[in-house]
Design a protein around this motif. Structure first.
Motif, PDB file in Angstrom:
ATOM      1  N   TYR A 133     -11.579  -1.240  -3.151  1.00  0.00           N
ATOM      2  CA  TYR A 133     -12.704  -0.308  -3.313  1.00  0.00           C
ATOM      3  C   TYR A 133     -13.158   0.217  -1.950  1.00  0.00           C
ATOM      4  N   MET A 134     -13.247  -0.670  -0.988  1.00  0.00           N
ATOM      5  CA  MET A 134     -13.684  -0.265   0.351  1.00  0.00           C
ATOM      6  C   MET A 134     -12.631   0.609   1.027  1.00  0.00           C
ATOM      7  N   VAL A 135     -11.375   0.308   0.807  1.00  0.00           N
ATOM      8  CA  VAL A 135     -10.302   1.119   1.389  1.00  0.00           C
ATOM      9  C   VAL A 135     -10.352   2.545   0.829  1.00  0.00           C
ATOM     10  N   ILE A 136     -10.539   2.668  -0.470  1.00  0.00           N
ATOM     11  CA  ILE A 136     -10.649   3.995  -1.087  1.00  0.00           C
ATOM     12  C   ILE A 136     -11.855   4.731  -0.510  1.00  0.00           C
ATOM     13  N   ALA A 137     -12.987   4.040  -0.414  1.00  0.00           N
ATOM     14  CA  ALA A 137     -14.196   4.659   0.141  1.00  0.00           C
ATOM     15  C   ALA A 137     -13.934   5.175   1.550  1.00  0.00           C
ATOM     16  N   PHE A 138     -13.267   4.376   2.348  1.00  0.00           N
ATOM     17  CA  PHE A 138     -12.965   4.748   3.732  1.00  0.00           C
ATOM     18  C   PHE A 138     -12.010   5.945   3.793  1.00  0.00           C
ATOM     19  N   LEU A 139     -10.964   5.923   2.976  1.00  0.00           N
ATOM     20  CA  LEU A 139      -9.963   6.991   3.014  1.00  0.00           C
ATOM     21  C   LEU A 139     -10.512   8.349   2.564  1.00  0.00           C
ATOM     22  N   LEU A 140     -11.527   8.333   1.735  1.00  0.00           N
ATOM     23  CA  LEU A 140     -12.111   9.595   1.277  1.00  0.00           C
ATOM     24  C   LEU A 140     -12.844  10.344   2.390  1.00  0.00           C
ATOM     25  N   TYR A 141     -13.154   9.671   3.479  1.00  0.00           N
ATOM     26  CA  TYR A 141     -13.866  10.343   4.556  1.00  0.00           C
ATOM     27  C   TYR A 141     -12.972  11.233   5.424  1.00  0.00           C
ATOM     28  N   ALA A 142     -11.663  11.033   5.436  1.00  0.00           N
ATOM     29  CA  ALA A 142     -10.775  11.905   6.219  1.00  0.00           C
ATOM     30  C   ALA A 142     -10.811  13.347   5.694  1.00  0.00           C
ATOM     31  N   PRO A 143     -10.648  13.583   4.388  1.00  0.00           N
ATOM     32  CA  PRO A 143     -10.748  14.964   3.914  1.00  0.00           C
ATOM     33  C   PRO A 143     -12.166  15.533   4.058  1.00  0.00           C
ATOM     34  N   ILE A 144     -13.172  14.672   4.027  1.00  0.00           N
ATOM     35  CA  ILE A 144     -14.541  15.149   4.238  1.00  0.00           C
ATOM     36  C   ILE A 144     -14.659  15.759   5.630  1.00  0.00           C
ATOM     37  N   LEU A 145     -14.134  15.075   6.631  1.00  0.00           N
ATOM     38  CA  LEU A 145     -14.195  15.578   7.998  1.00  0.00           C
ATOM     39  C   LEU A 145     -13.451  16.906   8.126  1.00  0.00           C
ATOM     40  N   TYR A 146     -12.267  16.988   7.545  1.00  0.00           N
ATOM     41  CA  TYR A 146     -11.498  18.236   7.590  1.00  0.00           C
ATOM     42  C   TYR A 146     -12.278  19.385   6.941  1.00  0.00           C
ATOM     43  N   LEU A 147     -12.818  19.142   5.757  1.00  0.00           N
ATOM     44  CA  LEU A 147     -13.559  20.188   5.054  1.00  0.00           C
ATOM     45  C   LEU A 147     -14.833  20.570   5.795  1.00  0.00           C
ATOM     46  N   LEU A 148     -15.495  19.604   6.395  1.00  0.00           N
ATOM     47  CA  LEU A 148     -16.696  19.912   7.170  1.00  0.00           C
ATOM     48  C   LEU A 148     -16.374  20.866   8.311  1.00  0.00           C
ATOM     49  N   PHE A 193     -17.649  -2.118  -4.454  1.00  0.00           N
ATOM     50  CA  PHE A 193     -17.262  -3.243  -3.607  1.00  0.00           C
ATOM     51  C   PHE A 193     -18.455  -4.163  -3.367  1.00  0.00           C
ATOM     52  N   TYR A 194     -19.605  -3.578  -3.081  1.00  0.00           N
ATOM     53  CA  TYR A 194     -20.823  -4.361  -2.866  1.00  0.00           C
ATOM     54  C   TYR A 194     -21.169  -5.170  -4.109  1.00  0.00           C
ATOM     55  N   GLU A 195     -21.101  -4.537  -5.272  1.00  0.00           N
ATOM     56  CA  GLU A 195     -21.437  -5.224  -6.520  1.00  0.00           C
ATOM     57  C   GLU A 195     -20.450  -6.334  -6.865  1.00  0.00           C
ATOM     58  N   SER A 196     -19.245  -6.263  -6.321  1.00  0.00           N
ATOM     59  CA  SER A 196     -18.261  -7.323  -6.579  1.00  0.00           C
ATOM     60  C   SER A 196     -18.585  -8.579  -5.781  1.00  0.00           C
ATOM     61  N   GLY A 197     -19.692  -8.550  -5.038  1.00  0.00           N
ATOM     62  CA  GLY A 197     -20.035  -9.682  -4.185  1.00  0.00           C
ATOM     63  C   GLY A 197     -19.216  -9.676  -2.911  1.00  0.00           C
ATOM     64  N   LYS A 198     -18.745  -8.485  -2.560  1.00  0.00           N
ATOM     65  CA  LYS A 198     -17.878  -8.299  -1.386  1.00  0.00           C
ATOM     66  C   LYS A 198     -16.627  -9.157  -1.508  1.00  0.00           C
ATOM     67  N   ASN A 199     -16.175  -9.278  -2.762  1.00  0.00           N
ATOM     68  CA  ASN A 199     -14.988 -10.056  -3.115  1.00  0.00           C
ATOM     69  C   ASN A 199     -13.764  -9.388  -2.485  1.00  0.00           C
ATOM     70  N   MET A 200     -13.032 -10.120  -1.672  1.00  0.00           N
ATOM     71  CA  MET A 200     -11.871  -9.548  -0.988  1.00  0.00           C
ATOM     72  C   MET A 200     -10.770  -9.137  -1.962  1.00  0.00           C
TER      73      MET A 200
END
Length: 118
Positions: free
Chosen positions: A39-54, A27-34
């Protein structure tokens, strides 16, 4: 010594976080192109299972040990992503620091206490 189940959970956390950081970087490399905001949504959603597994790792090791393995694994994983995928370069001091991270993780793995809740 680290419990095998806990090691597997932590590896899963590291893979998920490295994948999340990969998408954040895209997402950053895309120039933060909306148009590439997914890309940012996927990055954000991956943190929910991280919290559960932690939280699951606390069944097998102490809070600080779980976090240290997660952090060291992510440092190693993102360094490899940066080098092989994003063509980042590193100086010898950075590689030395990475080696110390690996050494610290090995020492923690060998000497950490298994606190499994059976």
């Amino acid at each position: 010594m680290i419990n095998g189940i806990n090691a597997g959970i932590i590896v899963s956390i590291v893979v998920l976080e490295c994948t999340s950081q990969f998408f954040a970087r895209k997402f950053y490399e895309s120039g933060k192109n909306m148009d590439k905001f997914y890309y940012m949504v996927i990055a954000f959603l991956l943190y929910a299972p991280i919290l559960y597994l932690l939280i699951k790792t606390y069944d097998y090791s102490q809070f600080a040990i779980s976090n240290a393995f997660w952090d060291s694994g992510t440092i190693i994983g993102t360094t490899l992503l940066g080098y092989f995928v994003f063509s980042e370069t590193f100086i010898w001091q950075e590689f030395l620091g990475l080696g110390l991270v690996i050494l610290g993780a090995v020492i923690l793995g060998v000497y950490s206490e298994d606190v499994s809740k059976s």
